[in-house]
Design a protein around this motif. Structure first.
Motif, PDB file in Angstrom:
ATOM      1  N   UNK A  28      -5.519  16.952  -5.991  1.00 52.67           N
ATOM      2  CA  UNK A  28      -4.726  18.087  -5.517  1.00 52.67           C
ATOM      3  C   UNK A  28      -5.459  18.824  -4.397  1.00 52.67           C
ATOM      4  N   UNK A  29      -6.498  18.141  -3.847  1.00 55.87           N
ATOM      5  CA  UNK A  29      -7.265  18.672  -2.711  1.00 55.87           C
ATOM      6  C   UNK A  29      -7.954  19.980  -3.036  1.00 55.87           C
ATOM      7  N   UNK A  30      -8.444  20.083  -4.267  1.00 56.02           N
ATOM      8  CA  UNK A  30      -9.183  21.272  -4.683  1.00 56.02           C
ATOM      9  C   UNK A  30     -10.608  20.868  -5.080  1.00 56.02           C
ATOM     10  N   UNK A  31     -11.551  21.801  -4.924  1.00 54.27           N
ATOM     11  CA  UNK A  31     -12.910  21.573  -5.390  1.00 54.27           C
ATOM     12  C   UNK A  31     -13.736  20.664  -4.513  1.00 54.27           C
ATOM     13  N   UNK A  32     -13.325  20.469  -3.252  1.00 57.78           N
ATOM     14  CA  UNK A  32     -14.082  19.597  -2.346  1.00 57.78           C
ATOM     15  C   UNK A  32     -14.103  20.195  -0.955  1.00 57.78           C
ATOM     16  N   UNK A  33     -15.296  20.552  -0.466  1.00 57.00           N
ATOM     17  CA  UNK A  33     -15.414  21.059   0.892  1.00 57.00           C
ATOM     18  C   UNK A  33     -15.082  19.980   1.905  1.00 57.00           C
ATOM     19  N   UNK A  86       0.864  -1.180   0.000  1.00 54.70           N
ATOM     20  CA  UNK A  86       0.000   0.000   0.000  1.00 54.70           C
ATOM     21  C   UNK A  86       0.898   1.226   0.000  1.00 54.70           C
ATOM     22  N   UNK A  87       0.698   2.095  -0.988  1.00 60.37           N
ATOM     23  CA  UNK A  87       1.574   3.249  -1.198  1.00 60.37           C
ATOM     24  C   UNK A  87       0.778   4.534  -0.999  1.00 60.37           C
ATOM     25  N   UNK A  88       1.302   5.423  -0.191  1.00 65.52           N
ATOM     26  CA  UNK A  88       0.668   6.739  -0.036  1.00 65.52           C
ATOM     27  C   UNK A  88       0.943   7.580  -1.281  1.00 65.52           C
ATOM     28  N   UNK A  89      -0.102   8.232  -1.777  1.00 63.70           N
ATOM     29  CA  UNK A  89       0.005   9.042  -2.986  1.00 63.70           C
ATOM     30  C   UNK A  89       0.708  10.353  -2.650  1.00 63.70           C
ATOM     31  N   UNK A  90       1.852  10.558  -3.270  1.00 59.52           N
ATOM     32  CA  UNK A  90       2.612  11.794  -3.029  1.00 59.52           C
ATOM     33  C   UNK A  90       3.116  12.435  -4.309  1.00 59.52           C
ATOM     34  N   UNK A  91       3.401  11.624  -5.309  1.00 62.30           N
ATOM     35  CA  UNK A  91       4.018  12.150  -6.522  1.00 62.30           C
ATOM     36  C   UNK A  91       2.999  12.335  -7.640  1.00 62.30           C
ATOM     37  N   UNK A  92       3.442  12.983  -8.680  1.00 65.44           N
ATOM     38  CA  UNK A  92       2.594  13.168  -9.863  1.00 65.44           C
ATOM     39  C   UNK A  92       2.223  11.817 -10.478  1.00 65.44           C
ATOM     40  N   UNK A  93       3.184  10.879 -10.520  1.00 65.90           N
ATOM     41  CA  UNK A  93       2.908   9.546 -11.042  1.00 65.90           C
ATOM     42  C   UNK A  93       1.888   8.816 -10.180  1.00 65.90           C
ATOM     43  N   UNK A  94       2.017   8.942  -8.855  1.00 67.58           N
ATOM     44  CA  UNK A  94       1.040   8.321  -7.945  1.00 67.58           C
ATOM     45  C   UNK A  94      -0.363   8.838  -8.233  1.00 67.58           C
TER      46      UNK A  94
END
Length: 403
Positions: free
Chosen positions: A43-48, A4-12
């Protein structure tokens, strides 16, 4: 080996976003999300929901092949309002492999437990709408309407160790048989007796429309309602601007008593066949197809209905239904898919059936204690706890009913 990999990079982020394309290759009814909206969420945008607390994204990989994904977070504003300690998960997807699904869910549980939470629930919607809210658990043969969940049938088997937190009902309406003459007569009498009217939204006065919607929702949403808080004016203004682009004003109905706004109903064309055809990509040529094909749509989606408490049993929902349904029928639509309704909301379920709705789909939001004990109803439902009573235990699921 599965990891299980945490998403951090653009590829992720790309692997997280792209997974459903391969996963749903054998599910032709699936409607992909708009690619630009999914990229914004990553990218954590558009979501309250994501804006209101910490959250992380994970992918499951086996020999560098992505097998599943999940996002987990904490809605701190909701927790404070409801006096609960909940974490949520959303955007869950997995191949048909229990090991993959359980690894993702264990990761979400561990993250939430380490944050001091005592309950994990999901899937929830990242946009606080119907999309991704609950798993579809039956009727996989009818196409999903726009912004309604759809998933492989095997998903439910991954949640044997979870309880049923919330259940939602989906309704379908045949415009040839909607609303009886008796209901029409009742509606006309109610409008005269209780002195209210219904009208189409004026999109040229979008700020006033937004203010009206905010007043209605502030009055309409009780403090016990599960996982719902009244939106801010700015959120409703953004929603109204979107409605102006995608809906016809004849499908947005506002009820008034004098100058007081007392209810609103929103429907929009079911764009899912077009979104499926353009594969969720508006650029470079998706917009052209979207605009060209929208007049060919035959199904509408009844997306939102709110009525202030003192007018709920006075014919207001039926009056708005009737005005919208007549407009929708005149616009050439043949069918309406109703927005999902909480099984707790007995008034709205009764209104849906009275308007000719056929209950035809069900969606489940699951929940699980993160402690080494069952949680109390107050810990699970906050102010809504008094509206539930346990009916017994079955396969580790708490079966609940409304008092």
């Amino acid at each position: 080996m599965l990891k299980i990999v945490r998403v951090t990079s653009r590829l992720d982020r790309k692997e997280f976003t792209d997974l459903p394309e391969s996963l749903y290759r054998d599910y032709p009814l699936w409607v992909p999300p708009f690619s630009h909206e999914m990229k914004a969420l990553l990218k954590s945008r558009g979501s309250q929901l994501l804006a209101n607390g910490p959250h992380v994204f994970f992918i499951a990989k086996d020999d560098n092949e992505v097998k599943g994904r999940i996002a987990v977070g904490i809605e701190q504003v909701m927790n404070n309002e409801k006096s609960v300690k909940h974490a949520y998960f959303t955007l869950f997807e997995s191949v048909d492999d229990r090991e993959v699904a359980e690894a993702l869910l264990r990761t979400a549980e561990s993250w939430a437990r380490n944050k001091g939470m005592n309950y994990l629930k999901g899937p929830v919607s990242p946009t606080n709408g119907d999309d991704y809210r609950g798993l579809l658990v039956d009727n996989f043969d009818d196409p999903p309407a726009v912004l309604m969940p759809y998933n492989p049938p095997y998903y439910a088997s991954f949640f044997d160790s979870f309880e049923i937190y919330l259940k939602y009902l989906g309704f379908q309406y045949d415009l040839a048989n909607v609303i009886s003459e008796r209901e029409i007569k009742f509606t006309e009498i109610a409008m005269d007796r209780y002195k209210f009217r219904v009208e189409e939204a004026n999109f040229r006065r979008i700020r006033e429309v937004s203010a009206d919607l905010q007043k209605i929702m502030e009055e309409s949403i009780p403090n016990w309602e599960e996982d719902i808080l009244p939106p801010t004016y700015d959120e409703l203004y953004d929603m109204a601007k979107t409605l102006k682009l995608v809906a016809d004003r004849r499908m947005v109905i506002i009820a008034r008593s004098g100058e007081r706004p007392i209810g609103f109903f929103v429907a929009l064309p079911d764009f899912s066949p077009i979104i499926r055809e353009i594969e969720g990509r508006l650029l470079p040529f998706g917009w052209y197809k979207f605009l060209r094909l929208r007049k060919s749509l035959e199904r509408a989606r009844a997306a939102i209905l709110f009525v202030v408490p003192d007018y709920r049993n006075k014919g207001v929902p039926s009056a708005m239904f009737l005005r919208a349904y007549r407009n929708i029928q005149n616009m050439g639509f043949k069918e309406i898919e109703g927005s999902s309704i909480s099984s707790m909301n007995l008034t709205m379920i009764a209104n849906a059936r009275r308007a000719g709705g056929k209950e035809y789909k069900h969606y489940i939001v699951y929940g699980k204690s993160l402690l080494k004990r069952p949680l109390s109803l107050s810990e699970i439902y906050g102010p809504a706890a008094s509206r539930y009573v346990p009916k017994g235990q079955r396969n580790s699921e708490r079966v609940l009913e409304r008092i």
